[in-house]
Design an enzyme around this catalytic site. Structure first.
Site, PDB file in Angstrom:
ATOM      1  N   LYS A 116       0.852  -1.132  -0.116  1.00 60.23           N
ATOM      2  CA  LYS A 116       0.088   0.037   0.010  1.00 60.23           C
ATOM      3  C   LYS A 116       0.901   1.264  -0.005  1.00 60.23           C
ATOM      4  CE  LYS A 116      -3.753  -0.294   2.536  1.00 60.23           C
ATOM      5  NZ  LYS A 116      -4.628  -0.848   3.656  1.00 60.23           N
ATOM      6  N   GLU A 200      -0.848   8.211   7.264  1.00 61.54           N
ATOM      7  CA  GLU A 200      -1.605   9.210   6.480  1.00 61.54           C
ATOM      8  C   GLU A 200      -2.467  10.002   7.280  1.00 61.54           C
ATOM      9  OE1 GLU A 200      -3.150   6.507   2.957  1.00 61.54           O
ATOM     10  OE2 GLU A 200      -4.876   6.975   4.129  1.00 61.54           O
ATOM     11  N   HIS A 235     -14.203  -0.475   9.788  1.00 64.16           N
ATOM     12  CA  HIS A 235     -13.378  -0.464   8.331  1.00 64.16           C
ATOM     13  C   HIS A 235     -13.729  -1.552   7.545  1.00 64.16           C
ATOM     14  CE1 HIS A 235     -11.646   2.833  10.447  1.00 64.16           C
ATOM     15  NE2 HIS A 235     -11.052   2.021  11.340  1.00 64.16           N
ATOM     16  N   ARG A 291      -7.963  -7.438  -7.994  1.00 62.58           N
ATOM     17  CA  ARG A 291      -8.920  -8.668  -8.008  1.00 62.58           C
ATOM     18  C   ARG A 291     -10.199  -8.326  -8.233  1.00 62.58           C
ATOM     19  NH1 ARG A 291     -11.068  -7.394  -3.115  1.00 62.58           N
ATOM     20  NH2 ARG A 291      -9.849  -6.708  -1.572  1.00 62.58           N
TER      21      ARG A 291
HETATM   22  P1  ADP Z   1      -7.997  -2.281   3.768  1.00 68.25           P
HETATM   23  O1  ADP Z   1      -7.034  -2.295   2.743  1.00 68.25           O
HETATM   24  O2  ADP Z   1      -7.888  -2.984   5.350  1.00 68.25           O
HETATM   25  O3  ADP Z   1      -9.462  -2.566   3.368  1.00 68.25           O
HETATM   26  P2  ADP Z   1      -8.176   0.697   3.601  1.00 68.25           P
HETATM   27  O4  ADP Z   1      -6.966   1.457   3.221  1.00 68.25           O
HETATM   28  O5  ADP Z   1      -8.901   0.209   2.248  1.00 68.25           O
HETATM   29  O6  ADP Z   1      -7.679  -0.762   4.232  1.00 68.25           O
HETATM   30  O7  ADP Z   1      -9.162   1.533   4.359  1.00 68.25           O
HETATM   31  C1  ADP Z   1     -10.230   0.768   5.002  1.00 68.25           C
HETATM   32  C2  ADP Z   1     -11.320   1.866   5.494  1.00 68.25           C
HETATM   33  O8  ADP Z   1     -10.567   2.435   6.504  1.00 68.25           O
HETATM   34  C3  ADP Z   1     -11.410   2.966   4.529  1.00 68.25           C
HETATM   35  O9  ADP Z   1     -12.570   2.598   3.585  1.00 68.25           O
HETATM   36  C4  ADP Z   1     -11.907   4.131   5.487  1.00 68.25           C
HETATM   37  O10 ADP Z   1     -13.231   3.895   5.892  1.00 68.25           O
HETATM   38  C5  ADP Z   1     -10.702   3.958   6.631  1.00 68.25           C
HETATM   39  N1  ADP Z   1      -9.527   4.750   6.182  1.00 68.25           N
HETATM   40  C6  ADP Z   1      -8.674   4.157   5.628  1.00 68.25           C
HETATM   41  N2  ADP Z   1      -7.532   5.413   5.466  1.00 68.25           N
HETATM   42  C7  ADP Z   1      -8.148   6.434   6.144  1.00 68.25           C
HETATM   43  C8  ADP Z   1      -7.783   7.773   6.467  1.00 68.25           C
HETATM   44  N3  ADP Z   1      -6.755   8.190   5.946  1.00 68.25           N
HETATM   45  N4  ADP Z   1      -8.825   8.699   6.854  1.00 68.25           N
HETATM   46  C9  ADP Z   1     -10.218   8.031   7.291  1.00 68.25           C
HETATM   47  N5  ADP Z   1     -10.430   6.844   7.259  1.00 68.25           N
HETATM   48  C10 ADP Z   1      -9.745   6.061   6.680  1.00 68.25           C
END
Ligand code: ADP
Length: 444
Positions: A116, A200, A235, A291
């Site tokens: 990531k 982030e 999440h 995917r």
């Molecule tokens: P994963 O790969 O585990 O699914 P993601 O990076 O896609 O993780 O993030 C999953 C969820 O976490 C997002 O949909 C959001 O709700 C929350 N999230 C991730 N990064 C942030 C951020 N920088 N600020 C706010 N919420 C976040």
């Protein structure tokens, strides 16, 4: 050409892939663990091979057993579905080396986008907006504090190799960072085999909006519109819809173009998803999933394209059937994830399904591998069905969702159906104005 597909997965997605193969006249091979002997994907496939004990590590994640099953049955392609080995570059590589067509992207695209923090760098290098944060993983606590200070709290710590909503920690101050940094690293090491974490900026009320992309071996890459996945718990997505109530035509176009640029940067082939966070009119690249997604039916309903069949066609070297240009999404689709879990605590609730009756009628689709008397094993994901409704408008889709959920009978295990029914009566959900914090603020 592909003639026999081994499906390296289980549950509803394995069945979904079998349906696509049947329509294309392809033979199918199911693999299953000892716990899945009675699973529907085993019953519906032309052939089946037991690949090991119940534990995923010994069966659905066991690369040598799966490759051996393909060789024994004479399969010429492997579809990995989602989860398990779907984003494992070694699996894709080994499949290719054994002369099997991997129905998915190249190992190198999986590698570049699977990390990531590296994917963030790739996005940054081609001018796709990302949230302020660290340049790559942060190695020490001091560095983490430094980065957090420069971008301002709150920040989120994320595992570079993370997924499934796990391995994330929000820090609102330096005090939080103290405990969070080491814990996040050791959790990441344990869960994903790499301790790398990156930082982030944490957005307080974003929407999760993702773009479905598709590339073919002729070098064409298209965007198939968005899915709004802001209704999440821990999440993890609960409800997905398309189009997003938050996007304008221009924003959709801009996000689609950014997604395509990112795919071009890694010569992306096959189905993929570019996930963005969206807040105050701005979008930021979050990650790419290399995917097919759980929520792909939402896009199928509004585009009329069978994404799984398209995956197989593209893997056979055929060009995308998607028309050129900026096509319109048709109507509105919403997907509800029906999990076998307590709707309040979200604790998994495996066991025997005593009664199972799925709704039908206009605009209703149910993707499931469950049936009456099926015993949900405790070893895997709690998703037992996906209800997808489609209507001319969002309002009609919601009305269809209400009546379909009312008629969806699952007895013997707890499910998320009562929660979905409540959400469909929630004013904020109905208005379309909500963020990923929706469930935190939700009251029964
Ligand atoms: P994963 O790969 O585990 O699914 P993601 O990076 O896609 O993780 O993030 C999953 C969820 O976490 C997002 O949909 C959001 O709700 C929350 N999230 C991730 N990064 C942030 C951020 N920088 N600020 C706010 N919420 C976040």
């Amino acid at each position: 050409m592909i003639s026999k597909v081994l499906i390296a997965n289980r549950g509803e997605i394995a069945l979904r892939i079998i349906l696509a193969c049947k329509e294309m006249g392809l033979k199918t091979v199911a693999v299953h663990s000892e716990a899945d002997r009675d699973a529907l994907h085993v019953r519906y496939a032309d052939e089946d091979v037991c690949i090991g004990p119940a534990l995923s590590r010994q069966s659905y994640l066991n690369i040598s057993s799966i490759i051996a099953a393909a060789e024994i049955t004479g399969a010429d392609a492997i579809h990995p579905g989602y989860g398990f080995l779907a984003e494992n570059e070694h699996f894709a590589e080994i499949a290719n080396e054994c002369g099997l067509t991997f129905i998915g992207p190249t190992p190198s695209a999986i590698r570049t986008m699977g990390d990531k923090s590296k994917a963030r760098e790739t996005a940054k290098s081609i001018g796709v907006p990302i949230l302020p944060g660290s340049d790559g993983p942060v190695r020490t606590y001091e560095e983490a504090v430094e980065v957090a200070k420069s971008i301002g709290y709150p920040v989120i710590l994320k595992a570079s190799a993370g997924g499934g909503g796990r391995g994330m920690r929000i820090c609102t101050s330096e005090t939080d960072m103290k405990g969070a940094f080491d814990t996040a690293r050791s959790e990441a090491e344990r869960a994903f085999g790499s301790a790398d974490v990156y930082i982030e900026k944490y957005l307080e009320h974003p929407r999760h909006i993702e773009i479905q992309v598709f590339g073919d071996t002729q070098g064409r890459i298209v965007s198939l519109g968005e899915r709004d996945c802001s209704i999440q718990r821990r999440h993890q997505k609960l409800i997905e819809e398309s189009p997003s109530p938050a996007l304008t035509h221009d924003l959709r176009k801009a996000m689609g173009e950014a997604a395509i640029r990112l795919c071009q940067a890694v010569n992306y082939v096959n189905a993929g998803t570019i996930e963005f966070l969206f807040q105050d009119g701005q979008f930021y690249f979050m990650e790419m999933n290399t995917r097919i997604q759980v929520e792909h039916p939402v896009t199928e309903e509004v585009t009329g394209i069978d994404l799984v069949k398209e995956q197989i066609r593209v893997a056979s070297g055929l060009p995308l059937v998607v028309p050129n240009g900026d096509f319109r999404l048709r109507g509105h689709a919403i997907e509800f994830r029906i999990n076998a879990e307590d709707p309040v605590t979200f604790a998994p609730h495996p066991g025997r399904i005593r009664e199972f009756n799925v709704p039908g009628g206009p605009g209703v689709r149910v993707d499931t591998a469950a049936y009456r008397d099926y015993v949900i094993p405790p070893h895997y994901d709690s998703l037992i069905a996906k209800l997808i409704v489609h209507g001319t408008t969002r309002q009609e889709a919601i009305a269809r969702g209400r009546r379909a959920l009312e008629l969806f009978i699952v007895e013997g295990v707890k499910t998320s159906i009562p929660l979905h029914r409540r959400i469909l009566d929630d004013e904020r959900f109905i208005s379309g104005d909500f963020s990923t914090r929706f469930m935190e603020e939700f009251e029964w």
